[in-house]
Enzyme design. Structure first.
Site, short mmCIF file in Angstrom:
data_model
loop_
_atom_site.label_atom_id
_atom_site.label_comp_id
_atom_site.label_asym_id
_atom_site.label_seq_id
_atom_site.Cartn_x
_atom_site.Cartn_y
_atom_site.Cartn_z
CB ILE A 138 -0.70 0.03 1.39
CG1 ILE A 138 -1.77 -1.36 1.09
CG2 ILE A 138 -1.69 0.94 0.88
CD1 ILE A 138 -2.51 -1.81 2.76
CG ASN A 197 12.53 -3.22 7.76
OD1 ASN A 197 11.51 -3.81 7.30
ND2 ASN A 197 12.53 -3.66 9.75
CG LEU A 198 14.68 -2.78 1.82
CD1 LEU A 198 15.46 -2.87 0.93
CD2 LEU A 198 13.23 -2.35 0.91
CB SER A 211 8.74 -4.11 0.99
OG SER A 211 9.92 -4.08 1.92
CG ASP A 222 13.51 -1.52 13.07
OD1 ASP A 222 12.73 -0.85 13.14
OD2 ASP A 222 13.20 -3.05 12.73
CB SER A 227 -6.19 -3.56 9.98
OG SER A 227 -7.60 -4.16 9.23
CE1 TYR A 286 -2.19 -6.33 10.93
CE2 TYR A 286 -4.26 -5.86 10.54
CZ TYR A 286 -2.77 -5.96 10.89
OH TYR A 286 -2.87 -5.35 9.63
CE LYS A 297 -2.65 -2.89 11.76
NZ LYS A 297 -1.21 -1.93 11.08
CG LEU A 346 -9.69 -14.17 -2.58
CD1 LEU A 346 -9.52 -15.83 -2.13
CD2 LEU A 346 -10.92 -13.62 -1.86
NE ARG A 388 -12.99 -10.83 5.01
CZ ARG A 388 -14.21 -11.37 5.98
NH1 ARG A 388 -14.93 -11.35 5.51
NH2 ARG A 388 -13.79 -12.36 6.22
N GLY A 420 -10.97 -17.32 12.91
CA GLY A 420 -11.38 -16.09 12.87
C GLY A 420 -11.51 -15.70 12.30
N1 LIG Z 1 -2.75 -5.21 3.12
C1 LIG Z 1 -4.20 -5.42 3.79
O1 LIG Z 1 -5.24 -6.03 3.67
C2 LIG Z 1 -4.19 -4.22 4.87
C3 LIG Z 1 -5.79 -4.03 5.14
C4 LIG Z 1 -5.64 -3.38 6.81
C5 LIG Z 1 -4.38 -3.15 7.34
N2 LIG Z 1 -3.02 -2.94 6.39
C6 LIG Z 1 -2.29 -2.32 6.94
O2 LIG Z 1 -1.30 -1.31 6.04
C7 LIG Z 1 0.12 -0.86 6.26
C8 LIG Z 1 0.56 -1.34 4.86
O3 LIG Z 1 0.61 -3.16 4.93
P1 LIG Z 1 1.01 -3.94 3.58
O4 LIG Z 1 -0.43 -4.70 2.63
O5 LIG Z 1 1.24 -2.63 2.45
O6 LIG Z 1 2.02 -4.74 4.14
P2 LIG Z 1 3.32 -4.36 3.24
O7 LIG Z 1 4.24 -5.79 4.07
O8 LIG Z 1 3.14 -4.67 2.07
O9 LIG Z 1 4.36 -3.72 3.97
C9 LIG Z 1 4.38 -2.79 5.01
C10 LIG Z 1 5.97 -2.61 5.12
O10 LIG Z 1 6.62 -2.63 5.93
C11 LIG Z 1 7.63 -2.43 6.31
N3 LIG Z 1 8.03 -2.61 7.60
C12 LIG Z 1 7.57 -3.67 8.52
N4 LIG Z 1 8.02 -3.04 10.18
C13 LIG Z 1 9.03 -2.73 9.82
C14 LIG Z 1 10.08 -1.69 10.45
N5 LIG Z 1 10.04 -1.93 11.77
N6 LIG Z 1 10.39 -0.92 10.18
C15 LIG Z 1 10.86 -0.45 9.09
N7 LIG Z 1 9.85 -1.11 8.25
C16 LIG Z 1 9.06 -2.20 8.80
C17 LIG Z 1 7.85 -4.16 5.56
O11 LIG Z 1 9.20 -4.38 5.37
C18 LIG Z 1 7.21 -3.34 4.02
O12 LIG Z 1 7.80 -2.62 3.45
C19 LIG Z 1 0.31 -2.52 7.47
O13 LIG Z 1 0.66 -1.51 9.08
C20 LIG Z 1 -0.85 -2.86 7.15
O14 LIG Z 1 -1.37 -3.35 8.82
C21 LIG Z 1 -3.13 -3.94 5.72
#
Ligand SMILES: NC(=O)c1ccc[n+]([C@@H]2O[C@H](COP(=O)([O-])OP(=O)(O)OC[C@H]3O[C@@H](n4cnc5c(N)ncnc54)[C@H](O)[C@@H]3O)[C@@H](O)[C@H]2O)c1
Length: 329
Positions: free
Chosen positions: A12, A32-33, A36, A58, A124, A148, A152, A199, A230, A291
């Site tokens: 996102i 911190n990848l 990603s 981080d 979320s 999780y 949030k 999904l 959903r 869940g």
């Molecule tokens: N994708 C979904 O369905 C969804 C739904 C609701 C909420 N969210 C929330 O949205 C946010 C982004 O989700 P996403 O789907 O893009 O996830 P994602 O895992 O693709 O992106 C999260 C990014 O954060 C980085 N990261 C994690 N911990 C870190 C840290 N301590 N320091 C630096 N970087 C860190 C990861 O490397 C990753 O690039 C998250 O907080 C997630 O909980 C996602």
């Protein structure tokens, strides 16, 4: 504005960076990848033809975060960084609490210290638990019984308390429903490491032949066809929601649902994918997944009224763009 985007290399976050850059904002990414890839940063540059500054750090690391705030004058932050897999959080609760809560505390403390007064937080729909649908922002939270969801709900509370104690610190809490799809260029999209938990990437990986068949968890829910319902939202609509939330942030704490307000069942999504992309997807019905709730969709009237934001892209664009990304990988 000059915006710090944590987790900006992720699914996102990368799309939000595109929306911010295209609207003329400057972006600094801290990631911190852990979930990603570095290449995504170059893809964001390729799409927008703009430069971005990237720190591989981080965001729990107070010293590194302080250095970052010393190096740049941020106007605001969008905090995406975090772990997000519900199932994994049950097996690794401490990792989830530590990463998701500590990052929020470290970043909000830095914001208050350096007078960065705009904070947008990725929350979320899971915080609604099994409230009645549609979910409305004023409902009492019932985070699902998984760590999780708890992280949030706790992060929301931490930010609300911080804003109460520091009236200049303004917070927008965005509760996402189910983001799917990809940027229309096909250059960035959802690219999970390992077996997908969600999904849509599961479907696209079956379509690509990386996985054998889709498992549909339960067909005995009280829904149109028995499968879970959903509120799927195109990731670019979600990204644009961040832009308006940031640009229109007023003093105080504001909570917004970002969804379409429409419920879609697993089989409806699957059939739309097969029809639009002209591909057959093998699937089997298996037992319900512990869940999972039967139905989740948003009441989106608050974001519409206060932010003048609504999702513009439909299911067809979501499945088309998701496949367009996967097939080019
Ligand atoms: N994708 C979904 O369905 C969804 C739904 C609701 C909420 N969210 C929330 O949205 C946010 C982004 O989700 P996403 O789907 O893009 O996830 P994602 O895992 O693709 O992106 C999260 C990014 O954060 C980085 N990261 C994690 N911990 C870190 C840290 N301590 N320091 C630096 N970087 C860190 C990861 O490397 C990753 O690039 C998250 O907080 C997630 O909980 C996602």
């Amino acid at each position: 504005m000059n915006i710090l985007v944590t987790g900006g290399a992720g699914y996102i976050g990368s799309h939000a960076c595109v929306a911010l850059l295209e609207a003329g904002h400057d972006v600094v990414i801290a990631d911190n990848l852990s979930n990603s890839r570095r290449e995504t940063i170059d893809k964001i540059r390729e799409i927008t033809k703009k430069d971005i500054i990237f720190y591989e750090i981080d965001v729990k690391d107070t010293n590194k975060v302080e250095q970052l705030f010393n190096n740049h004058n941020f106007d605001g932050i969008i905090h995406f960084a975090g772990f997000k897999a519900v199932g994994e959080s049950v097996n690794k609760p401490l990792e989830y609490y530590y990463n998701n809560i500590v990052s929020t505390i470290v970043l909000s403390k830095a914001c208050i210290k350096y007078k960065v007064n705009k904070f947008i937080f990725s929350s979320s729909a899971t915080v609604y638990g099994d409230n009645e649908v549609p979910f409305v922002e004023t409902m009492d939270l019932m985070p699902a019984t998984n760590p999780y969801g708890q992280t949030k709900a706790m992060s929301e509370k931490i930010l609300m308390d911080a804003a109460k104690a520091h009236p200049d610190f303004s917070v927008s809490i965005l509760r996402y429903f189910n983001p799917v799809g990809a940027h229309e260029s096909g250059l960035i999209g959802e690219f999970p490491k390992g077996i997908p938990n969600n999904l849509m990437p599961y479907i696209t990986q079956v379509a690509k032949g990386k996985l054998n068949k889709l498992q549909v968890f339960g067909n005995d829910y009280p829904t149109i066809d028995g499968t879970g319902v959903r509120d799927y939202i195109h990731v670019m609509d979600l990204a644009e929601g961040h832009l308006v939330a940031l640009e229109k942030l007023r003093p105080g704490v504001h909570v917004y649902n970002l969804g379409t307000g429409q419920g879609t069942s697993v089989l409806q999504l699957l059939n739309t994918f097969m029809e639009v992309n002209d591909i057959d997807i093998a699937y089997e019905i298996v037992a319900r997944r512990p869940g999972d709730i039967p139905i989740s969709y948003a009441d989106v009237s608050k974001a519409k009224k206060e932010l003048a934001w609504t999702a513009k892209r439909g299911l067809k664009e979501m499945v088309r763009d998701a496949w367009n990304f996967e097939k080019n990988l």
